[in-house]
Scaffold this motif. Structure first.
Motif, PDB file in Angstrom:
ATOM      1  N   GLU A  65      28.593  24.208  45.072  1.00 54.50           N
ATOM      2  CA  GLU A  65      27.568  24.539  43.960  1.00 54.50           C
ATOM      3  C   GLU A  65      27.138  23.428  43.143  1.00 54.50           C
ATOM      4  N   THR A  66      25.858  23.140  42.651  1.00 58.06           N
ATOM      5  CA  THR A  66      25.600  22.213  41.876  1.00 58.06           C
ATOM      6  C   THR A  66      24.568  22.712  40.619  1.00 58.06           C
ATOM      7  N   VAL A  67      24.642  21.759  39.644  1.00 55.48           N
ATOM      8  CA  VAL A  67      23.686  22.369  38.381  1.00 55.48           C
ATOM      9  C   VAL A  67      22.753  21.482  38.189  1.00 55.48           C
ATOM     10  N   ASP A  68      21.513  22.008  38.080  1.00 55.55           N
ATOM     11  CA  ASP A  68      20.298  21.333  37.924  1.00 55.55           C
ATOM     12  C   ASP A  68      20.186  20.837  36.481  1.00 55.55           C
ATOM     13  N   VAL A  69      19.108  20.059  35.785  1.00 51.95           N
ATOM     14  CA  VAL A  69      19.093  19.601  34.607  1.00 51.95           C
ATOM     15  C   VAL A  69      18.690  20.879  33.776  1.00 51.95           C
ATOM     16  N   SER A  70      18.314  21.820  34.028  1.00 50.95           N
ATOM     17  CA  SER A  70      17.949  23.359  33.281  1.00 50.95           C
ATOM     18  C   SER A  70      19.493  24.082  33.282  1.00 50.95           C
ATOM     19  N   GLY A  71      20.344  23.654  33.866  1.00 50.96           N
ATOM     20  CA  GLY A  71      21.728  24.295  33.740  1.00 50.96           C
ATOM     21  C   GLY A  71      21.933  25.295  34.996  1.00 50.96           C
ATOM     22  N   LYS A  72      21.059  25.441  35.643  1.00 51.47           N
ATOM     23  CA  LYS A  72      20.819  26.673  36.822  1.00 51.47           C
ATOM     24  C   LYS A  72      21.936  25.962  37.907  1.00 51.47           C
ATOM     25  N   VAL A  73      22.727  27.016  38.398  1.00 52.68           N
ATOM     26  CA  VAL A  73      23.614  26.595  39.577  1.00 52.68           C
ATOM     27  C   VAL A  73      22.827  27.056  40.723  1.00 52.68           C
ATOM     28  N   MET A  74      22.983  26.116  41.782  1.00 44.35           N
ATOM     29  CA  MET A  74      22.406  26.244  43.113  1.00 44.35           C
ATOM     30  C   MET A  74      23.369  25.924  44.107  1.00 44.35           C
TER      31      MET A  74
END
Length: 338
Positions: A188-197
């Motif tokens: 799991e990673t977090v993008d610049v907007s804070g969304k977990v992907m």
């Protein structure tokens, strides 16, 4: 400036305490009552008392005798007016060289702004305590992260998640020659907007010749990402798979071969394929007994710290004894060995 105390004591303005004491003793004889009915010694003692007190001496040096009487002029603002008066007359302010506790007592009604105990001052006011504004006005800036329970939070260091460990199976051939392994991971990673992907990644692991079981390969912060924490390190641990022919003991390779009693007695030749594919032919001319071992130098595992060097190959034997012997065979062995 009034009376010059330094001149009266016959000392320089840079005189220290010892100089003042010597001057006092000298003048004490001079102003003895028998020689001086006017009793000027009282004045001399006053001069010494003032100059021996650092606070009074500083006041006298700056303002003279008038300063000791309290007639100290106030500082003036840029426009020339006194900060504490109307500017058209002498200032009503009078300097009183008292202790810091007494000064706080005069202003606040209590003394010692940082003292403890809560005892009363000379003026009857309660002493200033470090707990006056709460349980502990210093602790309110500490680990609680707020002042008085308010919203002023201090920076909290992010906690790092414990490492994630995985076994990496490797054959003895891999550890002998070295190899490259690719591992596909999902995390799991977090993008610049804070969304977990959910993301996938291929990790390349270079296995060096001579690495041993338990060797660790670390990929920093390749664990799952979450707000407020540092991702865990991803750790692969070398796990040596069993081999059909060789057994590893440190940097040495062990091979055990079965031989008949006849071969053990008359000689035996070992034919062996190495871990890198070479063929070794090793003649054994000594009598083979159950505890016998044949050592072949530099045919073991590469050394982890110096891969140009190798351990040894050690040949061990399992001698197969016959289950029974005929009378003729027994007679033959007896004749042979007797």
């Amino acid at each position: 400036m009034g009376v010059d105390y330094y001149k009266a004591l016959q000392v320089d303005r840079s005189a220290n305490d010892d100089d003042l004491k010597k001057a006092h003793r000298k003048l004490a004889m001079k102003w003895h009552p028998d020689k001086n009915p006017t009793n000027k010694k009282d004045d001399e003692s006053k001069f010494k008392q003032v100059l021996s007190d650092p606070q009074k001496r500083a006041l006298y040096d700056q303002y003279g005798e008038e300063g000791l009487k309290g007639n100290v002029p106030l500082p003036t603002a840029a426009g020339g007016a006194s900060f504490f008066s109307s500017g058209d007359g002498p200032s009503p302010f009078r300097f009183n060289p008292t202790s810091a506790d007494d000064l706080f007592a005069e202003i606040f009604g209590f003394s010692n702004p940082f003292g403890g105990g809560g005892s009363a001052s000379a003026s009857g006011g309660q002493r200033f305590s470090s707990r006056m504004f709460g349980d502990d006005m210093y602790a309110s800036f500490g680990e609680r992260g707020s002042v008085g329970g308010g919203s002023m939070h201090h920076h909290t260091v992010a906690r790092k998640v414990d490492p994630i460990e995985n076994k990496l199976p490797c054959s003895l051939e891999d550890l002998y020659k070295g190899t490259t392994k690719k591992m596909k991971i999902s995390r799991e990673t977090v993008d610049v907007s804070g969304k977990v992907m959910q993301t996938e990644e291929i990790l390349t692991i270079g296995v060096k010749p001579g690495w041993k079981k338990g060797t660790k390969i670390t990929f920093p912060e390749k664990g799952n990402e979450h707000p407020g924490v540092i991702p865990a390190d991803l750790v692969f641990i070398i796990n040596e798979k069993p081999h059909l022919v060789f057994t590893r003991e440190g940097n040495d390779l062990i091979v055990t071969q079965k031989v008949s009693l006849a071969d053990a007695l008359i000689g035996y030749t070992v034919n062996l394929t190495t871990l890198d594919g070479r063929t070794l032919t090793i003649p054994v001319t000594n009598v083979i007994h159950p505890e016998y071992g044949e050592v072949v130098p530099k045919e073991g595992m590469p050394l982890q710290k110096d891969q140009t060097k190798k351990g040894n190959l050690i040949l061990k034997f399992n001698v197969k004894f016959p289950a029974r012997l005929s009378a003729e065979q027994k007679a033959g062995f007896k004749k042979l060995l007797g």
